[in-house]
Design an enzyme around this catalytic site. Structure first.
Site, PDB file in Angstrom:
ATOM      1  N   GLU A 165      37.595  40.964  43.914  1.00  0.00           N
ATOM      2  CA  GLU A 165      37.616  40.330  42.596  1.00  0.00           C
ATOM      3  C   GLU A 165      36.219  40.090  42.006  1.00  0.00           C
ATOM      4  OE1 GLU A 165      40.055  36.846  42.407  1.00  0.00           O
ATOM      5  OE2 GLU A 165      41.858  37.915  43.007  1.00  0.00           O
ATOM      6  N   GLU A 370      46.570  40.970  47.320  1.00  0.00           N
ATOM      7  CA  GLU A 370      46.866  39.527  47.309  1.00  0.00           C
ATOM      8  C   GLU A 370      48.010  39.275  46.353  1.00  0.00           C
ATOM      9  OE1 GLU A 370      43.655  36.795  46.345  1.00  0.00           O
ATOM     10  OE2 GLU A 370      42.284  37.855  47.691  1.00  0.00           O
TER      11      GLU A 370
HETATM   12  C1  PNW Z   1      41.843  34.781  44.239  1.00  0.00           C
HETATM   13  N1  PNW Z   1      41.300  32.791  38.062  1.00  0.00           N
HETATM   14  O1  PNW Z   1      41.082  33.902  43.473  1.00  0.00           O
HETATM   15  C2  PNW Z   1      40.988  34.975  45.482  1.00  0.00           C
HETATM   16  O2  PNW Z   1      40.797  36.306  45.874  1.00  0.00           O
HETATM   17  C3  PNW Z   1      41.392  34.092  46.624  1.00  0.00           C
HETATM   18  O3  PNW Z   1      40.262  33.831  47.413  1.00  0.00           O
HETATM   19  C4  PNW Z   1      42.030  32.828  46.111  1.00  0.00           C
HETATM   20  O4  PNW Z   1      42.261  31.866  47.103  1.00  0.00           O
HETATM   21  C5  PNW Z   1      43.336  33.237  45.436  1.00  0.00           C
HETATM   22  O5  PNW Z   1      43.097  34.219  44.426  1.00  0.00           O
HETATM   23  C6  PNW Z   1      44.122  32.081  44.830  1.00  0.00           C
HETATM   24  O6  PNW Z   1      43.380  31.465  43.810  1.00  0.00           O
HETATM   25  C7  PNW Z   1      41.222  33.663  42.118  1.00  0.00           C
HETATM   26  O7  PNW Z   1      40.905  31.663  37.670  1.00  0.00           O
HETATM   27  C8  PNW Z   1      40.704  32.471  41.650  1.00  0.00           C
HETATM   28  O8  PNW Z   1      41.709  33.650  37.232  1.00  0.00           O
HETATM   29  C9  PNW Z   1      40.727  32.182  40.306  1.00  0.00           C
HETATM   30  C10 PNW Z   1      41.268  33.096  39.414  1.00  0.00           C
HETATM   31  C11 PNW Z   1      41.792  34.294  39.876  1.00  0.00           C
HETATM   32  C12 PNW Z   1      41.758  34.574  41.230  1.00  0.00           C
END
Ligand code: PNW
Length: 466
Positions: A165, A370
């Site tokens: 990401e 994921e």
């Molecule tokens: C992903 N957003 O994070 C990550 O790859 C993981 O480490 C995380 O724990 C998981 O999703 C759940 O949040 C994100 O704000 C964090 O758009 C924030 C965002 C998207 C993905």
């Protein structure tokens, strides 16, 4: 006709180093930007840090046993850069590499395929102090690090991912500031995005050079399943802008070798992109063995109007947007079910993304790296953890994957986020994404009912009727 999951489909669960390992100061590990950020008052909920996390560094063997009990075919984890190359440059730290060697050996002993991600957000603090991702040199440091890890683990790991990401690293880290390193500068965010792309390209080259030819190289993105609230030209333009900044800023250079013209135009008032050097696009474009997609929820946007409600995408802090060049975009929360993150539950977004990449990049295998949900899980009187909402979420999203397969998408695997409860970044330990419950006071692990449910899916390769 029910289409089931194809033979060989990879069934897994995912984690990331900083979110589970703890042992932040052991065996030569130096701080990452997440250590610095989480130890800064006011940055994470409750001041939580990853100092101890789920103590996976010391409970590795138990955690792999748990995966085997669940019947997982694959495990997606990340390597902590400051653990294996303290300070982000120079020689390897043997103790750090030994941990990952032992982890991979434990996995292989139990027939679980390791899926290794090189960078899941824990940049060595020394590299941030030297400028971080907005500086070009960081991409070269990443390539050196990729080579170091490939030389240490390339004999036993076949599935490699450069970045997780990069949108979050660039735009939440340097734009809105809600993630480490907490900077709020749109130019820095765009520079970071380019240098992450460059790091991916240089890193992929380094991996190919160091790994045996059977190794597979991938990247994991979090493309936005973004919808316009209405079909009006203004709302469709808002959709286009967010799509460019969330998704095409990575997919176009990585898979076609050029930044989208509309992105360059939308951001022309912010930067002239002179940090993109001649030759960079050719490095960033690298033939990949698969594309990893992380999906949680869709995004709904419209053109902002003067009386539009304030920006509410959950991603901004104190007025700093993670969407440079999209200031006139409003984010909306569609009605319907929500998770504990307040993200809407809508599996159609996953089907939509899988079909989109099938159409746009024919022949490129896809992997759901994921997918999952946070809920307010609590043990009952007997210590069992019942999470029917998570089962419903997983069922609906796996059904979306199955529909995409039936519609011709080449999806090779699915990784539940997450194996165990863990440090959910700015939300600390308040959000539980695990299929396995962690009691942080004792570090005891208890599989939730969703873990038992997922175990059946994994063992049978079929979704039970729901
Ligand atoms: C992903 N957003 O994070 C990550 O790859 C993981 O480490 C995380 O724990 C998981 O999703 C759940 O949040 C994100 O704000 C964090 O758009 C924030 C965002 C998207 C993905």
């Amino acid at each position: 006709m029910t289409v089931n999951f194809p033979p060989g489909f990879l069934w897994g669960a995912a984690t990331a180093a900083y979110q589970i390992e703890g042992a932040a100061q052991e065996d030569g590990r130096t701080p990452s930007i997440w250590d610095t950020f989480s130890r800064t008052p006011g940055r994470t909920l409750g001041g939580d840090t990853g100092d101890t996390a789920a103590d996976h560094y010391h409970r590795r063997a138990e955690d792999v046993r748990l995966m085997a009990e669940l019947g997982l075919g694959a495990y997606r984890f990340s390597v902590s850069w400051p653990r294996v190359q303290p300070g982000g440059r120079g020689p390897a730290c043997r103790a750090g590499l030994d941990f990952y060697r032992a982890l991979v050996d434990d996995l292989l002993d139990r027939g679980i395929r390791p899926v290794l991600t090189l960078y899941h957000w824990d940049l060595p603090q020394e590299l941030e102090s030297a400028g971080g991702w907005p500086e070009r040199g960081t991409a070269h440091r990443f390539a050196d690090y990729a080579q170091l890890v490939a030389e240490a683990l390339g004999d036993r790991v076949e599935l490699w991912t450069t970045l997780n990401e990069p949108w979050c690293s660039a735009f939440l880290g340097y734009g809105s500031g809600v993630h480490a390193p907490g900077r709020t500068d749109p130019v820095a965010a765009l520079r970071a995005a380019h240098h992450l792309n460059l790091a991916h390209g240089l890193g992929a080259q380094a991996l190919r050079a160091a790994l045996p030819s059977r190794a597979q190289v991938s990247v994991t993105l979090n493309p936005a399943a973004v919808r316009a609230r209405t079909d009006s030209p203004a709302d469709r333009d808002a959709r286009r802008r967010v799509d460019a900044l969330a998704t095409r800023i990575f997919t176009e250079p990585m898979l076609r070798g050029a930044y989208p013209a509309d992105l360059l135009a939308d951001t022309a008032g912010i930067t002239d992109w002179s940090f993109v050097h001649d030759g960079d696009p050719g490095v960033i474009r690298h033939p990949l063995d698969s594309l990893g997609i992380n999906y949680y929820a869709p995004t709904v946007v419209s053109a902002a109007t003067d009386n539009a409600p304030p920006r509410d995408d959950g991603q901004g802090s104190a007025g700093h947007s993670p969407w440079p060049g999209a200031d006139r975009v409003a984010f909306h929360r569609p009605p319907g079910k929500r998770t504990a993150m307040d993200w809407s539950v809508d599996p159609t977004g996953l089907h939509e993304l899988l079909m989109r990449f099938t159409r746009e990049f024919p022949g490129l295998p896809l992997m759901v790296t994921e997918n999952g949900a946070a809920y307010d899980d609590k043990p009952d009187g007997d210590g069992a953890v019942h999470d029917p909402e998570r089962i419903a979420y997983l069922h609906a999203h796996l059904d979306a994957v199955r529909r995409a397969l039936a519609d011709g998408a080449d999806v090779r695997g699915y990784f539940l986020w997450s194996l165990i409860d863990n440090f959910e970044w700015a939300y600390g330990y308040s959000k539980r994404f695990g299929a396995v419950y962690v009691d942080y006071a004792t570090q005891a692990r208890t599989p939730k009912s969703s873990a038992h449910w997922y175990s059946q899916v994994v063992r049978t390769g079929q979704l039970p009727p729901y």
